[in-house]
Design a protein around this motif. Structure first.
Motif, PDB file in Angstrom:
ATOM      1  N   GLN A   1      39.751  23.133  42.135  1.00 18.50           N
ATOM      2  CA  GLN A   1      41.036  22.340  42.325  1.00 18.50           C
ATOM      3  C   GLN A   1      42.392  23.399  41.382  1.00 18.50           C
ATOM      4  N   ARG A   2      41.923  23.680  40.215  1.00 22.00           N
ATOM      5  CA  ARG A   2      43.064  24.456  39.497  1.00 22.00           C
ATOM      6  C   ARG A   2      42.521  26.046  39.467  1.00 22.00           C
ATOM      7  N   LYS A   3      43.516  26.111  39.711  1.00 24.17           N
ATOM      8  CA  LYS A   3      43.331  27.691  40.356  1.00 24.17           C
ATOM      9  C   LYS A   3      43.883  29.035  38.785  1.00 24.17           C
ATOM     10  N   ILE A   4      43.193  29.608  38.535  1.00 27.48           N
ATOM     11  CA  ILE A   4      43.254  29.522  37.575  1.00 27.48           C
ATOM     12  C   ILE A   4      43.460  31.579  37.484  1.00 27.48           C
ATOM     13  N   PRO A   5      44.973  31.930  36.825  1.00 32.16           N
ATOM     14  CA  PRO A   5      45.180  33.400  37.217  1.00 32.16           C
ATOM     15  C   PRO A   5      44.167  34.391  36.393  1.00 32.16           C
ATOM     16  N   VAL A   6      44.109  35.324  37.592  1.00 29.97           N
ATOM     17  CA  VAL A   6      42.830  36.375  37.169  1.00 29.97           C
ATOM     18  C   VAL A   6      43.893  37.584  36.942  1.00 29.97           C
ATOM     19  N   ASN A   7      43.161  38.205  36.072  1.00 30.07           N
ATOM     20  CA  ASN A   7      43.816  39.595  35.183  1.00 30.07           C
ATOM     21  C   ASN A   7      42.458  40.292  35.399  1.00 30.07           C
ATOM     22  N   GLU A   8      42.885  41.907  35.876  1.00 22.92           N
ATOM     23  CA  GLU A   8      41.592  42.517  36.383  1.00 22.92           C
ATOM     24  C   GLU A   8      41.285  43.079  34.104  1.00 22.92           C
ATOM     25  N   MET A   9      42.543  43.023  33.763  1.00 19.33           N
ATOM     26  CA  MET A   9      41.839  43.632  32.749  1.00 19.33           C
ATOM     27  C   MET A   9      41.723  43.388  31.614  1.00 19.33           C
ATOM     28  N   PHE A  10      40.565  41.610  32.010  1.00 13.42           N
ATOM     29  CA  PHE A  10      39.278  41.116  31.543  1.00 13.42           C
ATOM     30  C   PHE A  10      38.287  41.754  31.868  1.00 13.42           C
ATOM     31  N   LEU A  11      38.705  42.310  33.328  1.00 12.01           N
ATOM     32  CA  LEU A  11      37.134  42.801  34.139  1.00 12.01           C
ATOM     33  C   LEU A  11      36.125  44.052  32.869  1.00 12.01           C
ATOM     34  N   THR A  12      34.894  44.048  33.413  1.00  7.03           N
ATOM     35  CA  THR A  12      34.377  45.630  32.936  1.00  7.03           C
ATOM     36  C   THR A  12      34.163  46.720  33.774  1.00  7.03           C
ATOM     37  N   SER A  13      34.435  47.621  33.403  1.00  8.60           N
ATOM     38  CA  SER A  13      34.600  49.517  33.989  1.00  8.60           C
ATOM     39  C   SER A  13      33.917  49.091  35.480  1.00  8.60           C
ATOM     40  N   GLU A  14      33.079  49.054  35.324  1.00  7.77           N
ATOM     41  CA  GLU A  14      31.732  48.255  36.144  1.00  7.77           C
ATOM     42  C   GLU A  14      32.389  47.528  38.012  1.00  7.77           C
ATOM     43  N   GLU A  15      33.181  46.537  36.776  1.00  8.34           N
ATOM     44  CA  GLU A  15      33.450  45.801  38.593  1.00  8.34           C
ATOM     45  C   GLU A  15      35.121  45.863  38.344  1.00  8.34           C
ATOM     46  N   LYS A  16      35.803  46.519  37.762  1.00 12.46           N
ATOM     47  CA  LYS A  16      36.983  46.838  38.620  1.00 12.46           C
ATOM     48  C   LYS A  16      36.533  48.411  39.196  1.00 12.46           C
ATOM     49  N   GLN A  17      35.640  48.933  39.040  1.00 15.66           N
ATOM     50  CA  GLN A  17      35.231  50.261  40.198  1.00 15.66           C
ATOM     51  C   GLN A  17      34.482  49.551  41.428  1.00 15.66           C
ATOM     52  N   ILE A  18      33.673  48.708  41.247  1.00 19.69           N
ATOM     53  CA  ILE A  18      34.033  47.713  42.758  1.00 19.69           C
ATOM     54  C   ILE A  18      35.115  47.253  43.046  1.00 19.69           C
ATOM     55  N   LEU A  19      36.010  47.124  42.871  1.00 21.78           N
ATOM     56  CA  LEU A  19      37.240  46.407  43.703  1.00 21.78           C
ATOM     57  C   LEU A  19      38.155  47.581  43.557  1.00 21.78           C
ATOM     58  N   GLN A  20      37.909  48.747  43.359  1.00 22.10           N
ATOM     59  CA  GLN A  20      38.649  49.569  43.901  1.00 22.10           C
ATOM     60  C   GLN A  20      38.340  49.965  45.174  1.00 22.10           C
ATOM     61  N   ASN A  21      37.051  50.433  44.980  1.00 25.65           N
ATOM     62  CA  ASN A  21      36.197  50.962  46.507  1.00 25.65           C
ATOM     63  C   ASN A  21      35.966  49.687  47.572  1.00 25.65           C
ATOM     64  N   ILE A  22      35.600  48.809  47.326  1.00 26.28           N
ATOM     65  CA  ILE A  22      36.290  47.527  48.246  1.00 26.28           C
ATOM     66  C   ILE A  22      37.800  47.836  48.717  1.00 26.28           C
ATOM     67  N   ARG A  23      38.549  47.769  47.750  1.00 21.01           N
ATOM     68  CA  ARG A  23      40.016  48.103  48.507  1.00 21.01           C
ATOM     69  C   ARG A  23      40.157  49.338  49.508  1.00 21.01           C
ATOM     70  N   LEU A  24      40.190  50.572  48.657  1.00 19.54           N
ATOM     71  CA  LEU A  24      39.844  52.242  49.688  1.00 19.54           C
ATOM     72  C   LEU A  24      39.193  51.396  50.958  1.00 19.54           C
ATOM     73  N   GLN A  25      37.912  51.473  51.001  1.00 21.13           N
ATOM     74  CA  GLN A  25      37.044  51.391  52.109  1.00 21.13           C
ATOM     75  C   GLN A  25      37.905  50.508  53.400  1.00 21.13           C
ATOM     76  N   THR A  26      38.537  48.955  52.281  1.00 28.35           N
ATOM     77  CA  THR A  26      39.263  48.310  53.396  1.00 28.35           C
ATOM     78  C   THR A  26      40.868  48.526  53.920  1.00 28.35           C
ATOM     79  N   ALA A  27      41.269  49.455  53.922  1.00 31.14           N
ATOM     80  CA  ALA A  27      42.510  50.610  54.279  1.00 31.14           C
ATOM     81  C   ALA A  27      42.012  51.059  54.392  1.00 31.14           C
ATOM     82  N   ARG A  28      40.636  52.232  54.652  1.00 32.11           N
ATOM     83  CA  ARG A  28      40.530  53.734  55.484  1.00 32.11           C
ATOM     84  C   ARG A  28      40.430  52.886  57.070  1.00 32.11           C
ATOM     85  N   TRP A  29      40.172  51.834  57.070  1.00 39.14           N
ATOM     86  CA  TRP A  29      39.715  50.920  58.418  1.00 39.14           C
ATOM     87  C   TRP A  29      40.287  50.082  59.321  1.00 39.14           C
ATOM     88  N   ASN A  30      41.780  49.818  58.410  1.00 43.77           N
ATOM     89  CA  ASN A  30      42.909  48.824  58.407  1.00 43.77           C
ATOM     90  C   ASN A  30      44.102  49.736  58.886  1.00 43.77           C
TER      91      ASN A  30
END
Length: 360
Positions: free
Chosen positions: A9-38
Motif C-alpha cells: 500500500q505504501r508507494k516507495i519512490p523508484v530510482n533507476e540509479m539503484f538498478l544493475t546495468s542489465e536491469e536498465k537495459q531490459i527497461l530500455q529495450n521495453i521502452r524502445l519496442q513499445t515506442a516502435r509499435w505505438n
C-alpha cells in the motif's frame, strides 16, 4: 492477493540509479519496442495480436486486439459516409483525438507489461519488481506476481481490464479536454441514443461473416466499462470452439481500420458515392441493388499519425476492494448483436440524411 496489496500500500519512490546495468537495459529495450509499435491504431492492434500468437496464455492481448480493431473502426467512421455527416471538421478532430489518445495510453501501459512478461519467460525469472520503473500500477505488480505463481489466466485478464479502464478514468474520461467537447456533447449523446457504440467481434460462419459483441451505453461509468470488459472476455474465451473462430478470422484478416475488413458487401474503402449526395442505401444490413456501398476508409487515408505528449503520471490504485471484480460471473453471455447493429446503422443513415433538419 488482498494481503499482498495491503503490504504494498505504501508507494516507495523508484530510482533507476539503484538498478544493475542489465536491469536498465531490459527497461530500455521495453521502452524502445513499445515506442516502435505505438505509432497508430493499426500498428498497436497488430502488436497485440502478434504478442498473443507467441504467448497465448496472456488472453487480454487478444481481447485488446479485438477491442482495438473497434477503436480503429470508430476512428475511420469519422471520415466515412454516415457519422461524418453529423459533425463539422473541428468536432471530428476532437473525437479522433479522444479515441486516439485513449488507444495510445492503453498501449503504452499494457504493452510494456507484456514485454516484461516475455523477458521473465525467457529468463525463467520473476522480474515484475521492475514494473514500477515502467509507471505500471502497484495493482498490476501484485497481479503479475500472483500469475507467475498460480497461472490463473482469467484473473490476469480481468485484472488487466480493471487496470486499463481505471488508468483511463482521469486521463481521458474526466479530462477537461474531452469531458465537455466529447462525453457531454450532442454528438456523443446522439451516438449513444442510436446505439452505434457497439463492440463487434466478427467470425466466419460458413461462407459469411457473423458478428457477436456487446453495446456500451454509459461510457463515462468506470463500473460499466469494467463489466463490459468482463462480458467481452466471456464472449471470446468461454467456449473454445467459438474462440477458435474469432482467432481464425483475426489472423486471416489484417486490421486496416476500414469496416470493409469484416463486411465487404456493405462497406468499401474506396468512395463509390457521388460527392454531396446521399440516398438511402441500406435495408437489413444489405446494400440495395444499384446503390454504392458505404464508404469506410482505411486508417492511413483517414488520419495522420499523432505525436503524443507523455502520459500523465500517477497510480490509479488506492484500495484493495477492486479485487471483487475478479470474481467470475456465471452469467451466460450469448453476445447476439447483429440485429441491433443493423438497426443502428439504418437509424444512423436516416440521421445523416436528415442532417440539414437536425442541425438547423
Amino acid at each position: 492477493m488482498k494481503s499482498e496489496l495491503l503490504k504494498k500500500q505504501r508507494k516507495i519512490p523508484v530510482n533507476e540509479m539503484f538498478l544493475t546495468s542489465e536491469e536498465k537495459q531490459i527497461l530500455q529495450n521495453i521502452r524502445l519496442q513499445t515506442a516502435r509499435w505505438n505509432i497508430n491504431n493499426v500498428t498497436r492492434t497488430k502488436a497485440y495480436l502478434d504478442f498473443f500468437c507467441s504467448y497465448s496464455d496472456i488472453q487480454w492481448a487478444f481481447l485488446g486486439h479485438m477491442v482495438s480493431r473497434n477503436g480503429g473502426w470508430n476512428m475511420t467512421d469519422l471520415k466515412g459516409d454516415l457519422i461524418s455527416k453529423l459533425m463539422n471538421d473541428e468536432t471530428k478532430n476532437v473525437f479522433f483525438s479522444f479515441l486516439e489518445r485513449g488507444n495510445w495510453l492503453i498501449f503504452q501501459d499494457a504493452f510494456p507489461q507484456f514485454l516484461l512478461y516475455a523477458e521473465c519467460v525467457r529468463r525463467n525469472k520473476n522480474l515484475f519488481y521492475l514494473l514500477p520503473y515502467l509507471n505500471v500500477s502497484l495493482f498490476m505488480q501484485v497481479i503479475w506476481e500472483y500469475y507467475w505463481r498460480f497461472r490463473d489466466r482469467y484473473v490476469l485478464a480481468i485484472a488487466q481490464v480493471i487496470n486499463e479502464q481505471s488508468y483511463l478514468e482521469h486521463r481521458i474520461i474526466h479530462s477537461p479536454k474531452y469531458k465537455d467537447k466529447v462525453l457531454n456533447s450532442f454528438q456523443f449523446v446522439l451516438q449513444d441514443f442510436l446505439s452505434v457504440n457497439h463492440i463487434l467481434f466478427p467470425f466466419y460462419n460458413g461462407n459469411k461473416i457473423t458478428l457477436l459483441g456487446q453495446t456500451l451505453q454509459q461510457f463515462d461509468s468506470l463500473h460499466e466499462r469494467i463489466m463490459l470488459g468482463k462480458r467481452l472476455y466471456r464472449i471470446l474465451f468461454h467456449h473454445s470452439d467459438q474462440y477458435e473462430k474469432f482467432y481464425h478470422w483475426a489472423t486471416s484478416n489484417p486490421h486496416t481500420g476500414s469496416r470493409k475488413d469484416y463486411w465487404k458487401n456493405v462497406f468499401n474503402d474506396v468512395n463509390e458515392g457521388v460527392p454531396g449526395k446521399y440516398s438511402r442505401r441500406l435495408k437489413e444490413c444489405q446494400v440495395k441493388k444499384g446503390e454504392p456501398k458505404l464508404y469506410s476508409p482505411i486508417l492511413r487515408i483517414a488520419w495522420e499519425n499523432v505525436k503524443h505528449p507523455e502520459a500523465e503520471l500517477g497510480d490509479w490504485y488506492n484500495h484493495w476492494d477492486v479485487i471483487n471484480y475478479l470474481l467470475e460471473d456465471d452469467q451466460d453471455i450469448n453476445g447476439q448483436i447483429e440485429g441491433d447493429y443493423c438497426e443502428a446503422l439504418e437509424k444512423l443513415e436516416l440521421a445523416a440524411m436528415a442532417k440539414n433538419i437536425i442541425f438547423k
